[in-house]
Design a protein around this motif. Sequence first.
Motif, PDB file in Angstrom:
ATOM      1  N   ASN A   3       3.858  -9.330  14.883  1.00 27.57           N
ATOM      2  CA  ASN A   3       5.289  -9.170  14.641  1.00 27.57           C
ATOM      3  C   ASN A   3       6.156 -10.264  15.241  1.00 27.57           C
ATOM      4  N   VAL A   4       5.537 -11.292  15.837  1.00 34.08           N
ATOM      5  CA  VAL A   4       6.301 -12.435  16.371  1.00 34.08           C
ATOM      6  C   VAL A   4       5.759 -13.687  15.680  1.00 34.08           C
ATOM      7  N   PRO A   5       6.217 -13.987  14.452  1.00 32.18           N
ATOM      8  CA  PRO A   5       5.567 -15.011  13.634  1.00 32.18           C
ATOM      9  C   PRO A   5       6.225 -16.380  13.591  1.00 32.18           C
ATOM     10  N   MET A   6       7.320 -16.601  14.326  1.00 33.77           N
ATOM     11  CA  MET A   6       8.139 -17.789  14.059  1.00 33.77           C
ATOM     12  C   MET A   6       8.054 -18.898  15.102  1.00 33.77           C
ATOM     13  N   PHE A   7       7.144 -18.819  16.065  1.00 31.87           N
ATOM     14  CA  PHE A   7       6.944 -19.940  16.977  1.00 31.87           C
ATOM     15  C   PHE A   7       6.189 -21.043  16.232  1.00 31.87           C
ATOM     16  N   THR A   8       6.205 -22.253  16.772  1.00 34.67           N
ATOM     17  CA  THR A   8       5.617 -23.392  16.076  1.00 34.67           C
ATOM     18  C   THR A   8       4.322 -23.866  16.729  1.00 34.67           C
ATOM     19  N   ALA A   9       3.575 -24.663  15.982  1.00 36.42           N
ATOM     20  CA  ALA A   9       2.357 -25.271  16.523  1.00 36.42           C
ATOM     21  C   ALA A   9       2.696 -26.224  17.656  1.00 36.42           C
ATOM     22  N   VAL A  13      10.272 -23.645  26.754  1.00 37.81           N
ATOM     23  CA  VAL A  13      10.123 -24.288  25.447  1.00 37.81           C
ATOM     24  C   VAL A  13      11.441 -24.202  24.687  1.00 37.81           C
ATOM     25  N   ASP A  14      11.684 -25.192  23.845  1.00 33.46           N
ATOM     26  CA  ASP A  14      12.881 -25.197  23.006  1.00 33.46           C
ATOM     27  C   ASP A  14      12.535 -24.599  21.651  1.00 33.46           C
ATOM     28  N   ASP A  15      12.157 -23.318  21.684  1.00 34.57           N
ATOM     29  CA  ASP A  15      11.666 -22.654  20.474  1.00 34.57           C
ATOM     30  C   ASP A  15      12.082 -21.185  20.497  1.00 34.57           C
ATOM     31  N   PRO A  16      13.202 -20.849  19.840  1.00 38.53           N
ATOM     32  CA  PRO A  16      13.635 -19.445  19.817  1.00 38.53           C
ATOM     33  C   PRO A  16      12.656 -18.530  19.102  1.00 38.53           C
ATOM     34  N   GLY A  17      11.727 -19.128  18.332  1.00 39.26           N
ATOM     35  CA  GLY A  17      10.755 -18.319  17.598  1.00 39.26           C
ATOM     36  C   GLY A  17       9.854 -17.483  18.471  1.00 39.26           C
ATOM     37  N   ILE A  18       9.701 -17.856  19.746  1.00 37.52           N
ATOM     38  CA  ILE A  18       8.825 -17.078  20.631  1.00 37.52           C
ATOM     39  C   ILE A  18       9.393 -15.693  20.893  1.00 37.52           C
ATOM     40  N   ARG A  19      10.680 -15.497  20.551  1.00 37.90           N
ATOM     41  CA  ARG A  19      11.352 -14.227  20.840  1.00 37.90           C
ATOM     42  C   ARG A  19      11.790 -13.475  19.583  1.00 37.90           C
ATOM     43  N   ILE A  20      11.607 -14.063  18.405  1.00 41.05           N
ATOM     44  CA  ILE A  20      12.126 -13.458  17.181  1.00 41.05           C
ATOM     45  C   ILE A  20      11.132 -12.446  16.626  1.00 41.05           C
ATOM     46  N   SER A  21      11.574 -11.206  16.519  1.00 44.38           N
ATOM     47  CA  SER A  21      10.734 -10.125  16.024  1.00 44.38           C
ATOM     48  C   SER A  21      10.897  -9.968  14.519  1.00 44.38           C
ATOM     49  N   VAL A  22       9.855  -9.496  13.889  1.00 40.17           N
ATOM     50  CA  VAL A  22       9.890  -9.240  12.455  1.00 40.17           C
ATOM     51  C   VAL A  22      10.945  -8.196  12.099  1.00 40.17           C
ATOM     52  N   ARG A  23      11.368  -7.415  13.072  1.00 36.28           N
ATOM     53  CA  ARG A  23      12.391  -6.385  12.813  1.00 36.28           C
ATOM     54  C   ARG A  23      13.790  -6.969  12.683  1.00 36.28           C
ATOM     55  N   ASN A  24      13.961  -8.222  13.091  1.00 33.62           N
ATOM     56  CA  ASN A  24      15.283  -8.843  13.037  1.00 33.62           C
ATOM     57  C   ASN A  24      15.347  -9.772  11.822  1.00 33.62           C
ATOM     58  N   SER A  25      15.642  -9.205  10.658  1.00 27.21           N
ATOM     59  CA  SER A  25      15.604  -9.972   9.416  1.00 27.21           C
ATOM     60  C   SER A  25      16.626 -11.099   9.407  1.00 27.21           C
ATOM     61  N   GLU A  26      17.760 -10.911  10.058  1.00 19.91           N
ATOM     62  CA  GLU A  26      18.785 -11.950  10.083  1.00 19.91           C
ATOM     63  C   GLU A  26      18.284 -13.181  10.836  1.00 19.91           C
ATOM     64  N   LEU A  46      15.175 -13.986  11.349  1.00 18.64           N
ATOM     65  CA  LEU A  46      14.064 -14.553  10.588  1.00 18.64           C
ATOM     66  C   LEU A  46      14.577 -15.516   9.520  1.00 18.64           C
ATOM     67  N   GLU A  47      15.579 -15.099   8.783  1.00 18.03           N
ATOM     68  CA  GLU A  47      16.133 -15.944   7.734  1.00 18.03           C
ATOM     69  C   GLU A  47      16.780 -17.201   8.303  1.00 18.03           C
ATOM     70  N   GLU A  48      17.468 -17.048   9.437  1.00 20.08           N
ATOM     71  CA  GLU A  48      18.101 -18.203  10.068  1.00 20.08           C
ATOM     72  C   GLU A  48      17.066 -19.232  10.524  1.00 20.08           C
ATOM     73  N   ARG A  49      15.904 -18.753  10.905  1.00 20.75           N
ATOM     74  CA  ARG A  49      14.856 -19.615  11.459  1.00 20.75           C
ATOM     75  C   ARG A  49      13.946 -20.194  10.377  1.00 20.75           C
ATOM     76  N   LEU A  50      13.980 -19.641   9.178  1.00 19.48           N
ATOM     77  CA  LEU A  50      12.985 -19.952   8.148  1.00 19.48           C
ATOM     78  C   LEU A  50      12.906 -21.437   7.809  1.00 19.48           C
ATOM     79  N   ALA A  51      14.037 -22.077   7.505  1.00 15.65           N
ATOM     80  CA  ALA A  51      14.006 -23.482   7.079  1.00 15.65           C
ATOM     81  C   ALA A  51      13.402 -24.373   8.157  1.00 15.65           C
ATOM     82  N   GLU A  52      13.817 -24.151   9.415  1.00 12.31           N
ATOM     83  CA  GLU A  52      13.289 -24.966  10.506  1.00 12.31           C
ATOM     84  C   GLU A  52      11.797 -24.710  10.706  1.00 12.31           C
TER      85      GLU A  52
END
Length: 307
Positions: free
Chosen positions: A102-108, A169-182, A184-190
């Motif tokens: 449920n935390v899918p938006m961090f980067t490699a 880390v400069d990566d908000p994705g480590i904290r973004i949950s799948v339950r927060n659709s807003e 997720l969408e804000e982070r998608l392009a990056e």
Amino acid sequence: MKINRVGGIIAAASKKAAFPLVQIGSIPIVKRLVISFQQAGIFPIVVVTGADEDEVKYQLSNYGVIFIRDENCECSELFESVKIGLRYLRDKCKRIVFTPVNVPMFTAKTLRLLLASEAEIVTPSYQGAAGHPIVLSDSVIPEILEFQGEGGLRMALASMPKKREFVSVDDPGIRISVRNSEQLEERLAEHNRALLHPMIQVGLRKEAIFFNTRIKLLLYLIYDMNSVRSACTAMALSYGKAWDMLNTLETEFGFLFVERRHGGSKGGRTTLTQEGLQFLRAWMQYEDELFQFGQLRFSELFGDLLS
């Protein structure tokens, strides 16, 4: 054997709390996580399944991952899935990367930064708040598996403060949950920009390809499980297809990769031959060296252009 430097665990089992098939962009989150793991050179990747198990296997069947079912997925907590993955990867990798699905938006890039730390437990931190993924040394796995207190993995790690490092880390994705659709969408392009990476898929061919990543995983699982049928279950491969792949492999190389032992009170066993194991070890080293060089050279040639 230590099959690779770094293995990975994606906990996607809980039918109460895991949502592996939520789609972000054009792919489900479990596939997004596998791609990020692979970008960081992580192998093997274990997906602990339960929720939407059949569809998860369908989505990832060609991605070279290992599926292990949490038999108590109807009611199990995240920590139980963690333990299932750790028990399997124990003694196979020097380090293990864990994340809940449920935390899918961090980067490699974040993964590589965490892996650069030499601490036994490495946790990412964004603006002072901890997140995922977490990197664990094999030295702390026994303590985690033995932990029986309240609070699950969070408290198990908190009980070892001297072994733990928080890496900013400069990566908000480590904290973004799948339950927060807003978010997720804000982070998608990056995040999609971060997914851009060279696809170095190494195989062997004569008139046709006869060795690839999927056959490599099959050989590894046969070595680990001493059973073609069990290996097929773990990688969502049909039994007949597996033997077709193995027979073709042996024909092309001209020597046996597997040794078949039939019958007996405990049933048959299939193991790698000495030549098969020697090839697998050498191939793993070859593939890892190519991956490391490819990542470095890509960054050197394209880093400024794509940053």
